[in-house]
Design an enzyme around this catalytic site. Structure first.
Site, PDB file in Angstrom:
ATOM      1  N   GLU A 175       7.610   0.906   3.795  1.00 45.64           N
ATOM      2  CA  GLU A 175       6.876   0.634   2.565  1.00 45.64           C
ATOM      3  C   GLU A 175       7.810   0.171   1.452  1.00 45.64           C
ATOM      4  O   GLU A 175       8.940   0.646   1.331  1.00 45.64           O
ATOM      5  CB  GLU A 175       6.125   1.902   2.123  1.00 45.64           C
ATOM      6  CG  GLU A 175       5.133   2.368   3.173  1.00 45.64           C
ATOM      7  CD  GLU A 175       4.192   3.444   2.647  1.00 45.64           C
ATOM      8  OE1 GLU A 175       3.906   3.453   1.443  1.00 45.64           O
ATOM      9  OE2 GLU A 175       3.738   4.257   3.457  1.00 45.64           O
ATOM     10  N   ASP A 176       7.328  -0.757   0.675  1.00 46.77           N
ATOM     11  CA  ASP A 176       7.920  -1.092  -0.629  1.00 46.77           C
ATOM     12  C   ASP A 176       9.382  -1.510  -0.572  1.00 46.77           C
ATOM     13  O   ASP A 176      10.189  -1.068  -1.384  1.00 46.77           O
ATOM     14  CB  ASP A 176       7.805   0.109  -1.582  1.00 46.77           C
ATOM     15  CG  ASP A 176       6.365   0.532  -1.846  1.00 46.77           C
ATOM     16  OD1 ASP A 176       5.503   0.210  -1.011  1.00 46.77           O
ATOM     17  OD2 ASP A 176       6.102   1.174  -2.858  1.00 46.77           O
TER      18      ASP A 176
ATOM     19  N   CYS B  91       0.508  -2.469  -1.722  1.00 47.33           N
ATOM     20  CA  CYS B  91       0.141  -2.082  -0.360  1.00 47.33           C
ATOM     21  C   CYS B  91      -1.302  -2.374   0.044  1.00 47.33           C
ATOM     22  O   CYS B  91      -1.539  -3.014   1.070  1.00 47.33           O
ATOM     23  CB  CYS B  91       0.484  -0.629  -0.117  1.00 47.33           C
ATOM     24  SG  CYS B  91      -0.166   0.525  -1.334  1.00 47.33           S
TER      25      CYS B  91
ATOM     26  N   ASP C 193       5.729  -3.449   4.014  1.00 45.54           N
ATOM     27  CA  ASP C 193       4.365  -3.849   3.637  1.00 45.54           C
ATOM     28  C   ASP C 193       4.296  -4.722   2.390  1.00 45.54           C
ATOM     29  O   ASP C 193       3.245  -5.279   2.090  1.00 45.54           O
ATOM     30  CB  ASP C 193       3.440  -2.631   3.528  1.00 45.54           C
ATOM     31  CG  ASP C 193       3.798  -1.682   2.390  1.00 45.54           C
ATOM     32  OD1 ASP C 193       4.869  -1.843   1.777  1.00 45.54           O
ATOM     33  OD2 ASP C 193       3.002  -0.749   2.123  1.00 45.54           O
TER      34      ASP C 193
END
Length: 626
Positions: free
Chosen positions: A36-37, A75, A236
């Site tokens: 993520e991120d 996201c 993501d």
């Protein structure tokens, strides 16, 4: 009578042919390692500050994509695009966070693979802006695992690590592994101890996610499945640092993508595949669903908006990638972007709004607070101040010479051909996908009437996209010559066109106060009773800025009434609260009304529950209410 030896030879030959056929038909397992991120802040992408041994080792035996976009810089809409191979701007799922019905007659990629015999699991984050009427995964939970598949079934398994999420940047206590003194601070950030600390902690979080991926790959190898499994590693969306996440420029959209395809599935590799290789093919999340189909031997459905870049049904390379930004939690915005690899083009349909609209979650990161305060104190240079100012209509950046995207070339004569090429490409893609996100969110839901916005938008009799796009383009162009047509369009039969016409007048009034009195007061007053709530909200804000004393009082009263989420839907209340907030001191007469407004009202989905309370909290604070 056939001799026994001959029968034996025939049997062996037949068995060998059947075994060979089964080997040819054997389909790959597919494993996705999702973080993520984080952007391409990985060693194999040339970042010497990063510590990512797992990803570097995977890249050394696989293929690294140099230009992969997540389409959305946050996201939920990014994952919404990914799960179905349709741009979230065409399904109505572009807003962070939101919920829309899944398009009728379409299938998410796990459903397409399950139909083909794959066992599909997700561990564990979904965060799609869809409500599904049918089962999507065989299992989606923290216990979901390829080990639970039926005997002989190929699997498609997703494992999502949260170790690099934005929230981990401000997690305390934390002992830094990366030295803040060695951080490369991007040109748009001020160079302060807080900013350096946050960037260092971000890199620590990427290393933690790398370790998670390593554990998953070891598990696969220990099971003897490494050479039966195609592995994808990607994030993501881009970095979770302020100014990257939530912004549809390259720094918010570019993600690392590494793919390993074992030798036994060499026929599924692209021509440029070799160990430690790199592909400059442009790929994005909308391409992942058709690519999965292609790897599984399934013909990608023709309604998919992306293009397969691996496997039996690989499509020709595409010349552009596209990005977007809609509402970000409680902050309304509308941006579309495109790249041809070297240049990034951004079209701001709400140029009157500053980049750094207040968003509670982003303000939890120390960098955001320091950055904003330094702007208020006049301590930032031009590049660092850009985030806190209203946006230009168009932006153009040369990634080759300006990777931090701080030098806007949109007005540069030498870059005019590039600007026009990307502007045209963006408009053509918007038309192809019939972007329903150009309608206000509430209007989109009302017109869809509980059905999929995608299906509504693809009914040409109900959704005149060309007319709406022309109105949005003219309104947000801020061009003086477009103003007379906008005034005429205030009376259009299409509520979406009326909305953009009124918004175009409002933008001009906000950015040039001298224009405000020139708009037709009688028409604006009549729009206070418009059937479309979003038109009423925009007309009311414009009248507060441009109307007579009596009209201003009436318009303020209307905004206060529309902001009541117990009497109006959440979309109308959010729009009214945003308008009141933008009025600043002009909204002071509403202080008692704002204080008395309820925090909660009916919502179509729990994903919308937090936005009115956040807007009210910020508004009350700005009006010095408890």
């Amino acid at each position: 009578m056939i001799p026994r030896l001959l029968l034996r030879r025939v049997f062996i030959a037949t068995f060998s042919l059947l075994a060979a056929a089964r080997a040819v038909e054997k389909r790959p397992n597919i494993l996705w390692l999702v973080n993520e991120d984080h952007g391409p802040h990985v060693g194999c992408y040339g970042d010497t500050y990063a510590t990512t041994p797992t990803f570097d080792a995977l890249a050394a035996k696989g293929l690294r994509y140099t230009h992969c976009w997540s389409n959305a810089p946050v996201c939920a809409p990014a994952r919404t695009t990914l799960i179905c191979g349709l741009y979230a701007t065409s399904t109505g799922g572009e807003h962070m966070r939101s919920s829309v019905p899944f398009p009728a007659g379409k299938k998410a990629y796990p459903q397409l693979l399950r139909d083909a015999g794959y066992y599909c699991t997700n561990n564990a984050k979904e965060d799609y802006n869809f409500t599904f009427s049918e089962k999507v995964w065989d299992e989606s939970s923290k216990k979901a695992h390829w080990k639970n598949r039926p005997d002989g079934a190929p699997f498609m398994a997703v494992f999502n690590s949260e170790k690099s999420h934005e929230s981990q940047i401000r997690k305390v206590p934390h002992t830094l592994a990366h030295d803040p003194a060695k951080v490369r601070v991007p040109a748009y950030h001020p160079d302060t101890p807080e900013v350096r600390h946050d960037w260092a902690q971000y890199y620590d979080s990427v290393s933690a996610a790398d370790a998670d991926a390593g554990a998953r790959l070891k598990e696969l190898a220990d099971a003897g499945l490494a050479e039966d499994t195609i592995v994808f590693y990607y994030a993501d969306h881009g970095s979770g640092m302020p100014g990257s996440k939530r912004w549809p420029l390259n720094r918010g959209l570019q993600v690392p993508l590494i793919i390993y395809i074992p030798e036994k599935f060499a026929d599924l590799r692209p021509p440029e595949y070799h160990a430690g290789g790199a592909s400059d093919r442009l790929v994005s999340f909308v391409d992942f669903a058709p690519t999965l189909c292609s790897l599984a031997g399934v013909t990608p459905p023709d309604w998919l908006q992306g293009h397969a870049f691996l496997g039996k049904f690989t499509a020709p390379p595409q010349p552009f990638l596209f990005g977007f930004r809609g509402r970000m939690d409680e902050c309304v915005d509308c941006i579309r972007s495109a790249t041809d690899e070297r240049f990034v083009y951004e079209r701001n349909f709400r140029p009157e709004k500053i980049y750094g609209q207040h968003l509670d979650y982003m303000w939890e990161t120390p960098t955001t607070r320091v950055w904003e305060q330094m702007f208020k104190d006049g301590k930032l240079n031009e590049a660092q101040s850009y985030f806190w100012k209203t946006k230009p209509v168009e932006e153009l950046y040369d990634l080759e010479t300006d990777p931090d995207e701080i030098h806007n070339l949109a007005a540069a004569p030498a870059q005019r051909p590039v600007l026009e090429k990307l502007r045209t490409a963006l408009r053509e893609n918007e038309t192809r996908i019939r972007d329903v996100g150009l309608l206000p969110e509430g209007e989109m839901h009302r017109r869809s009437a509980g059905k999929s916005p995608y299906d509504f938008a693809h009914d040409e009799a109900r959704y005149d996209f060309a007319k709406l796009y022309a109105a949005a383009d003219a309104a947000s162009s801020l061009a003086p010559e477009a103003t007379p047509a906008l005034i005429t369009a205030l009376g259009d039969a299409d509520s979406g066109v009326r909305y953009w016409a009124a918004l175009g007048c409002l933008m001009r009034a906000k950015l040039d106060g001298d224009l405000a009195p020139k708009f037709p007061q009688d028409v604006l007053v009549s729009l206070l009773a418009d059937p479309a709530p979003d038109v009423r909200v925009v007309a009311a804000e414009l009248l507060v800025r441009a109307g007579s004393e009596a009209d201003r009082a009436r318009a303020l009263s209307l905004l206060g009434e529309l902001a009541d989420c117990s009497k109006h839907d959440v979309f109308t209340a959010m729009a009214a609260l945003s308008a009141i907030s933008s009025l600043g001191e002009m909204a002071a007469p509403l202080a008692d009304t704002i204080k008395a407004l309820p925090n909660q009202g009916p919502v179509p989905n729990a994903r919308f529950q937090e936005y009115v309370p956040r807007l009210l909290g910020n508004l009350r604070a700005s009006l010095k209410q408890p």
